[in-house]
Design a protein around this motif. Structure first.
Motif, PDB file in Angstrom:
ATOM      1  N   ARG A  82       1.341  -7.876   0.633  1.00  0.00           N
ATOM      2  CA  ARG A  82       1.443  -6.416   0.483  1.00  0.00           C
ATOM      3  C   ARG A  82       2.331  -6.008  -0.682  1.00  0.00           C
ATOM      4  N   VAL A  83       2.734  -6.963  -1.508  1.00  0.00           N
ATOM      5  CA  VAL A  83       3.551  -6.651  -2.679  1.00  0.00           C
ATOM      6  C   VAL A  83       2.945  -7.336  -3.897  1.00  0.00           C
ATOM      7  N   SER A  84       3.359  -6.903  -5.082  1.00  0.00           N
ATOM      8  CA  SER A  84       2.716  -7.409  -6.301  1.00  0.00           C
ATOM      9  C   SER A  84       3.646  -8.226  -7.181  1.00  0.00           C
ATOM     10  N   SER A  85       4.814  -8.601  -6.654  1.00  0.00           N
ATOM     11  CA  SER A  85       5.709  -9.464  -7.429  1.00  0.00           C
ATOM     12  C   SER A  85       6.503 -10.338  -6.466  1.00  0.00           C
ATOM     13  N   PRO A  86       7.047 -11.449  -6.932  1.00  0.00           N
ATOM     14  CA  PRO A  86       7.856 -12.309  -6.070  1.00  0.00           C
ATOM     15  C   PRO A  86       9.188 -11.638  -5.713  1.00  0.00           C
ATOM     16  N   TRP A  87       9.756 -12.005  -4.556  1.00  0.00           N
ATOM     17  CA  TRP A  87      11.017 -11.430  -4.109  1.00  0.00           C
ATOM     18  C   TRP A  87      12.126 -11.682  -5.128  1.00  0.00           C
ATOM     19  N   ALA A  88      12.210 -12.871  -5.689  1.00  0.00           N
ATOM     20  CA  ALA A  88      13.280 -13.176  -6.633  1.00  0.00           C
ATOM     21  C   ALA A  88      13.257 -12.221  -7.828  1.00  0.00           C
ATOM     22  N   GLU A  89      12.063 -11.935  -8.325  1.00  0.00           N
ATOM     23  CA  GLU A  89      11.936 -11.033  -9.472  1.00  0.00           C
ATOM     24  C   GLU A  89      12.312  -9.608  -9.088  1.00  0.00           C
ATOM     25  N   PHE A  90      11.771  -9.143  -7.942  1.00  0.00           N
ATOM     26  CA  PHE A  90      12.043  -7.785  -7.496  1.00  0.00           C
ATOM     27  C   PHE A  90      13.538  -7.608  -7.202  1.00  0.00           C
ATOM     28  N   SER A  91      14.129  -8.556  -6.461  1.00  0.00           N
ATOM     29  CA  SER A  91      15.516  -8.393  -6.013  1.00  0.00           C
ATOM     30  C   SER A  91      16.479  -8.430  -7.199  1.00  0.00           C
ATOM     31  N   ALA A  92      16.168  -9.209  -8.226  1.00  0.00           N
ATOM     32  CA  ALA A  92      17.040  -9.255  -9.402  1.00  0.00           C
ATOM     33  C   ALA A  92      17.090  -7.892 -10.096  1.00  0.00           C
ATOM     34  N   SER A 145       5.791   0.020  -8.892  1.00  0.00           N
ATOM     35  CA  SER A 145       5.136  -1.094  -9.557  1.00  0.00           C
ATOM     36  C   SER A 145       4.992  -2.325  -8.665  1.00  0.00           C
ATOM     37  N   ALA A 146       5.888  -2.468  -7.690  1.00  0.00           N
ATOM     38  CA  ALA A 146       5.894  -3.701  -6.885  1.00  0.00           C
ATOM     39  C   ALA A 146       5.369  -3.507  -5.473  1.00  0.00           C
ATOM     40  N   VAL A 147       5.311  -2.248  -4.992  1.00  0.00           N
ATOM     41  CA  VAL A 147       4.883  -1.979  -3.613  1.00  0.00           C
ATOM     42  C   VAL A 147       3.702  -1.010  -3.681  1.00  0.00           C
ATOM     43  N   PRO A 148       2.471  -1.527  -3.650  1.00  0.00           N
ATOM     44  CA  PRO A 148       1.293  -0.678  -3.892  1.00  0.00           C
ATOM     45  C   PRO A 148       1.085   0.426  -2.859  1.00  0.00           C
ATOM     46  N   ARG A 149       1.351   0.145  -1.588  1.00  0.00           N
ATOM     47  CA  ARG A 149       1.051   1.128  -0.542  1.00  0.00           C
ATOM     48  C   ARG A 149       2.216   2.089  -0.350  1.00  0.00           C
ATOM     49  N   ASP A 150       1.925   3.393  -0.374  1.00  0.00           N
ATOM     50  CA  ASP A 150       2.966   4.388  -0.137  1.00  0.00           C
ATOM     51  C   ASP A 150       3.622   4.189   1.236  1.00  0.00           C
ATOM     52  N   ALA A 151       2.834   3.752   2.214  1.00  0.00           N
ATOM     53  CA  ALA A 151       3.357   3.581   3.563  1.00  0.00           C
ATOM     54  C   ALA A 151       4.409   2.482   3.634  1.00  0.00           C
ATOM     55  N   ASP A 152       4.436   1.586   2.658  1.00  0.00           N
ATOM     56  CA  ASP A 152       5.409   0.494   2.647  1.00  0.00           C
ATOM     57  C   ASP A 152       6.661   0.827   1.842  1.00  0.00           C
ATOM     58  N   VAL A 153       6.696   1.989   1.203  1.00  0.00           N
ATOM     59  CA  VAL A 153       7.853   2.389   0.397  1.00  0.00           C
ATOM     60  C   VAL A 153       8.868   3.081   1.303  1.00  0.00           C
ATOM     61  N   LEU A 154      10.131   2.717   1.164  1.00  0.00           N
ATOM     62  CA  LEU A 154      11.190   3.266   2.012  1.00  0.00           C
ATOM     63  C   LEU A 154      11.700   4.578   1.443  1.00  0.00           C
ATOM     64  N   ASP A 155      11.689   5.616   2.284  1.00  0.00           N
ATOM     65  CA  ASP A 155      12.119   6.951   1.872  1.00  0.00           C
ATOM     66  C   ASP A 155      13.038   7.493   2.962  1.00  0.00           C
ATOM     67  N   PHE A 156      14.347   7.460   2.725  1.00  0.00           N
ATOM     68  CA  PHE A 156      15.304   7.860   3.764  1.00  0.00           C
ATOM     69  C   PHE A 156      15.205   9.343   4.108  1.00  0.00           C
ATOM     70  N   GLU A 157      14.972  10.170   3.113  1.00  0.00           N
ATOM     71  CA  GLU A 157      14.900  11.609   3.370  1.00  0.00           C
ATOM     72  C   GLU A 157      13.685  11.946   4.228  1.00  0.00           C
ATOM     73  N   ARG A 158      12.560  11.283   3.968  1.00  0.00           N
ATOM     74  CA  ARG A 158      11.371  11.500   4.804  1.00  0.00           C
ATOM     75  C   ARG A 158      11.595  10.967   6.216  1.00  0.00           C
ATOM     76  N   LEU A 159      12.294   9.834   6.323  1.00  0.00           N
ATOM     77  CA  LEU A 159      12.623   9.294   7.638  1.00  0.00           C
ATOM     78  C   LEU A 159      13.516  10.250   8.422  1.00  0.00           C
ATOM     79  N   ASP A 160      14.477  10.838   7.745  1.00  0.00           N
ATOM     80  CA  ASP A 160      15.451  11.686   8.436  1.00  0.00           C
ATOM     81  C   ASP A 160      14.824  12.975   8.941  1.00  0.00           C
ATOM     82  N   ARG A 161      13.944  13.582   8.175  1.00  0.00           N
ATOM     83  CA  ARG A 161      13.323  14.857   8.565  1.00  0.00           C
ATOM     84  C   ARG A 161      11.808  14.745   8.401  1.00  0.00           C
TER      85      ARG A 161
END
Length: 609
Positions: free
Chosen positions: A335-345, A363-379
């Motif tokens: 569900r991602v388009s790059s390796p963890w080592a590359e993304f985390s660096a 660029s690394a997380v194609p699906r919007d549903a997999d992107v973390l959004d704290f403001e959307r989570l909160d409200r």
């Protein structure tokens, strides 16, 4: 013999006893005489007492509950590992148990969410184990009473006065381990209570749900409920199943069969949605590590005040997101388009709220549903409006159903990665708070943490769906308002403009907010009146390093300590998830070692004299 009085005998006091026993051989060779003061049973205390409804449950899985230190706990004292609740439940043969509790233990799995009465049994067992480990010749005395007064200067032994007893307990050291405390009713709650009494209505102010008198809530009546957290979940259980209703399987879900004695609960809150369900799965990717971005020691090294929103929260958000994405990338690489080592660096180089971080996510997380959004989570429902209450009800049923499915499927185990990172953040924030340099935290964080990470078990939300379909619960929405008019309680929300509920009852489904100024605890009241305790933004002031009680001038009392969520070193949970370096365990060790050093020095001084 040295004498210690613990005011409050719940699990926090038991944890202190365990640390006293573990550290005594190195710091204080002799026996101690301990007095435990609490109107509730030693070990379990008020919140975890056996004498509560068997319907009430924990919101932690059995394998995630321990009272024991382990290799993760950073402390000076020796680590003394022991069984988690799940491990203990496999062989509780040494404990005299209620038959119903024993039957629950026999059926319990490590991933079960046990009843609070099961936790009560575990806590009492731990308490007895802690007492037995005290130095040879020690004694423990239990006083089922309330402490009302504490006197004694720094130079003399302390006197602890108990309700109904003419002579005080005399101690070398006193520890206040009071746990959750009641408050004096706020003016707005007194005003609402007067209105309810004048018009023959039902009103229940903020309270611990297990302690509230729900007999005043009439069957079949429309009742407004303010709050959608754990207090509401307990309330719904007690007013439905607790009044004889029952749940039955219905396809993939549940159906509620009413008893006819339930009220009709119209519930809303600021967010308008229930707390997120606890996860019911394990990680699939790399295990979590220690905090990397939000590290209290690094912030404290900078000097000056630390503003929560400016200095702390962006790093906290980045730390939580790091845990979330580590599990997404290593547990779900398709569900991602790059390796963890590359993304985390690259992640490590960027500020959480920067445009570059958003671009990295896109660029690394194609699906919007997999992107973390704290403001959307909160409200999550801000800005949404519905033409009818029925339309909103259907929407929210779908929202809750989706949350249950998400928290029950390991396809979404990134949420667990975020949860574990949250625990690490929580511990680091406790260190910042204890320093006295953290400013601007207005309670939002604790509410957000509870909403995201401390919600009910998944099946409780399944039950809530069934109650809604049966007409026992209806949802009002976000930014809920309540008015007193026409001899009734009127309520509505921004989610359904124009919709107004007219009810004969109002229940505040939330815990009272304790402040020193408005405490109902007689001991704290007397200390405040005498100027022997400091008020730190509503909390009882204690020293950052060992939780010694501070007087009104800020000076620490060498013979008095205080621990718990009501103090400036607040650590909420007396027990913890294994291998999380729990703040309460670290504090218990600090207090025990400081206490023992004082006792040892005092005995030397007395022997010389």
């Amino acid at each position: 013999m040295s004498v210690v009085v613990l005011v409050g005998a719940g699990p926090r006091a038991s944890g202190l006893l365990e640390r006293i026993a573990a550290n005594a051989p190195d710091l204080h060779g002799g026996p101690v005489e301990v007095h435990l003061v609490d109107p509730f049973a030693a070990g379990s205390g008020r919140v975890w007492r056996h004498e509560q409804s068997p319907l009430l449950r924990m919101n932690s899985m059995a394998e995630d509950v321990t009272m024991f230190t382990d290799e993760s706990v950073v402390c000076e004292g020796p680590v003394r590992p022991g069984p988690s609740l799940a491990e203990w439940a496999a062989d509780p043969s040494t404990v005299d148990l209620d038959p119903a509790v024993r039957a629950e233990l026999a059926a319990m799995a490590p991933t079960s969410f046990p009843s609070r009465r099961v936790q009560s049994a575990y806590l009492k067992w731990f308490h007895r184990k802690a007492v037995a480990a005290l130095p040879a010749g020690s004694s423990v005395h239990v006083h089922p009473a309330k402490a009302v007064r504490l006197t004694g200067s720094a130079q003399v032994r302390q006197r602890v006065w108990l309700a109904g007893r003419s002579e005080p307990l005399v101690a070398d050291v006193v520890v206040l381990s009071l746990g959750h405390l009641d408050t004096e009713p706020a003016p707005e709650h007194l005003k609402t209570a007067d209105y309810a009494a004048e018009h023959g209505l039902t009103y229940l102010p903020p309270d611990y749900t297990a302690d509230a008198d729900l007999s005043s809530v009439p069957a079949g009546a429309d009742v407004v409920v303010r709050g959608l957290g754990l207090a509401f979940v307990d309330l719904a259980v007690l007013l439905a199943e607790g009044r004889g209703g029952r749940f039955a399987p219905d396809g993939d879900g549940l159906r509620y069969l009413p008893s006819g004695r339930e009220p009709r609960l119209h519930v809303g809150s600021r967010r308008g949605v229930p707390y997120h369900s606890k996860t019911g799965y394990r990680l699939r990717g790399e295990p979590p590590g220690a905090p990397v971005f939000f590290v209290a020691a690094e912030l404290l090294a900078g000097g000056g005040e630390i503003d929560f929103r400016r200095d702390a929260w962006p790093l906290m958000a980045k730390e939580i997101a790091h845990g979330y994405y580590r599990e997404l990338f290593t547990g779900h690489p398709s569900r991602v388009s790059s390796p963890w080592a590359e993304f985390s660096a690259r992640f490590a180089e960027l500020d959480w709220y920067s445009a570059e971080m958003r671009e990295l996510e896109r660029s690394a997380v194609p699906r919007d549903a997999d992107v973390l959004d704290f403001e959307r989570l909160d409200r999550p429902i801000d800005g949404l409006t519905f033409a009818t209450p029925e339309a909103f009800q259907e929407f929210l049923l779908g929202y809750v159903r989706a949350d249950v499915e998400r928290r029950s499927s390991s396809e979404h185990s990134a949420d667990l990665g975020a949860f574990l990172a949250l625990l690490g953040v929580y511990g680091q924030l406790a260190v910042l708070a204890a320093s006295g340099r953290l400013v601007g935290e207005d309670g939002w964080w604790h509410g957000f943490f509870s909403y995201l990470a401390s919600g009910p078990p998944p099946d409780r939300l399944e039950e809530l769906l069934a109650l809604a379909r049966a007409g026992v619960v209806s949802f009002l929405g976000a930014d809920m308002w309540v008015e007193e008019a026409d001899g009734l309680f009127l309520a509505g929300s921004a989610s359904v403009p124009g919709h107004v509920v007219r009810a004969r009852g109002l229940i505040e489904a939330r815990l009272p907010v304790h402040t020193l100024e408005h405490t109902a605890d007689p001991l704290l009241r007397s200390l405040a009146a005498a100027g022997e305790v400091s008020d730190v933004r509503g909390l009882v002031g204690v020293s950052a390093d060992d939780s010694r009680l501070l007087d009104a001038s800020g000076a620490p009392h060498p013979r008095r300590f205080a621990v718990g969520p009501y103090t400036s070193n607040k650590a909420y949970a007396a027990f913890a998830r294994p291998r999380t370096n729990a703040p309460a365990f670290r504090q218990n060790d600090e207090v025990a070692r400081s206490l023992l050093r004082f006792l040892a020095a005092t005995e030397v001084d007395e022997s010389v004299a």
